[in-house]
Design an enzyme around this catalytic site. Structure first.
Site, PDB file in Angstrom:
ATOM      1  N   CYS A  63       0.812  -1.648   0.129  1.00  0.00           N
ATOM      2  CA  CYS A  63       0.592  -0.134  -0.080  1.00  0.00           C
ATOM      3  C   CYS A  63       0.977   1.067   0.235  1.00  0.00           C
ATOM      4  O   CYS A  63       1.959   1.762  -1.129  1.00  0.00           O
ATOM      5  CB  CYS A  63      -0.886  -0.603   1.249  1.00  0.00           C
ATOM      6  SG  CYS A  63      -2.513   0.970   0.716  1.00  0.00           S
ATOM      7  N   HIS A 119      -3.602  -4.515  -0.287  1.00  0.00           N
ATOM      8  CA  HIS A 119      -3.352  -5.049   0.967  1.00  0.00           C
ATOM      9  C   HIS A 119      -3.364  -6.990   1.407  1.00  0.00           C
ATOM     10  O   HIS A 119      -4.316  -7.558   1.368  1.00  0.00           O
ATOM     11  CB  HIS A 119      -4.286  -4.789   1.987  1.00  0.00           C
ATOM     12  CG  HIS A 119      -4.230  -3.307   2.569  1.00  0.00           C
ATOM     13  ND1 HIS A 119      -2.745  -3.039   3.748  1.00  0.00           N
ATOM     14  CD2 HIS A 119      -4.212  -2.021   2.283  1.00  0.00           C
ATOM     15  CE1 HIS A 119      -2.847  -1.355   3.922  1.00  0.00           C
ATOM     16  NE2 HIS A 119      -3.399  -1.023   2.950  1.00  0.00           N
ATOM     17  N   GLU A 127      -2.209  -8.684   3.063  1.00  0.00           N
ATOM     18  CA  GLU A 127      -2.811  -9.326   4.758  1.00  0.00           C
ATOM     19  C   GLU A 127      -4.335  -9.536   4.807  1.00  0.00           C
ATOM     20  O   GLU A 127      -4.197  -9.883   5.837  1.00  0.00           O
ATOM     21  CB  GLU A 127      -1.474  -8.294   5.687  1.00  0.00           C
ATOM     22  CG  GLU A 127      -2.461  -7.446   6.392  1.00  0.00           C
ATOM     23  CD  GLU A 127      -1.752  -6.351   4.903  1.00  0.00           C
ATOM     24  OE1 GLU A 127      -2.343  -5.123   5.212  1.00  0.00           O
ATOM     25  OE2 GLU A 127      -1.335  -6.525   4.148  1.00  0.00           O
TER      26      GLU A 127
END
Length: 209
Positions: free
Chosen positions: A79, A183, A185
């Site tokens: 990001c 993202h 994650e």
């Protein structure tokens, strides 16, 4: 061991937990020497470009991050950690980035029917085939949340594009350097596959397709 750069502007624990979920080990550090000498490095980030660069410089981390990337060892930006790799960001004025890649970071200028920030799940289109995506379906969805996007000068570094009122760069890849606008994650199974692939890369300067 993967080192996650701490400059007080990232969802550090989420990234660390993502690495741990795929069987990797990760530590969070703001120590310049630990960052320069890391085996693998992740630069995450949430927030404003200028504030992030101010904090990175205050902690004397810009040089170690660039030196690490130059070493040929695996690097992943996430990001804001993607955007900071570029020369200039135009969020609340013009700010100098790390300058690892040539290009700018600019705000979405879209019709009123599109909300900014671009937030939520979206598909991506492959421009190249980086090793981090080898086990991920071309129809995969990833989670985005951003108002700015990168415009690389060199189109050959663009690995993925995404469409939000027009195409934009969703991932870059150059040798040992990988960075995503989304993202991983927060992207559930496919995001974890990407983190697993990064965790499994050789620790030397041997990253290949």
């Amino acid at each position: 061991m993967i080192t996650i750069v701490d400059y007080q502007m990232g969802n550090l624990r989420s990234v660390q937990k993502g690495i741990e979920r795929v069987g990797g080990s990760a530590r969070i550090s703001s120590d310049p020497q630990e960052i320069a000498e890391a085996e693998k490095l992740i630069l995450p980030g949430v927030g404003a470009f200028g504030d992030a660069m101010t904090e990175i410089r205050r902690r004397d981390l810009a040089g170690p991050i660039r030196d690490f990337i130059d070493s040929g060892k695996p690097f992943l930006g996430i990001c804001l950690g993607l955007q900071l790799l570029f020369e200039r960001g135009f969020e609340h004025g013009e700010h100098e980035g790390l300058g690892v890649l040539k290009g700018d970071v600019v705000r979405f200028e879209l019709p009123s029917s599109y909300k900014v920030p671009h937030m939520g799940w979206n598909t991506v289109t492959h421009q190249t085939e980086p090793p981090l995506l080898k086990d991920i379906s071309p129809e995969a969805h990833f989670y985005f949340v951003h108002s700015y996007y990168v415009r690389p000068t060199d189109p050959s570094v663009v690995a993925l594009t995404c469409d939000y009122g027009g195409p934009f760069c969703a991932m870059v890849w150059r040798d040992n350097l990988f960075a995503t606008q989304f993202h991983p994650e927060k992207s559930q199974a496919d995001g974890l596959k990407l983190l697993s692939a990064f965790s499994s890369l050789p620790t030397g300067n041997e990253v290949t397709a």
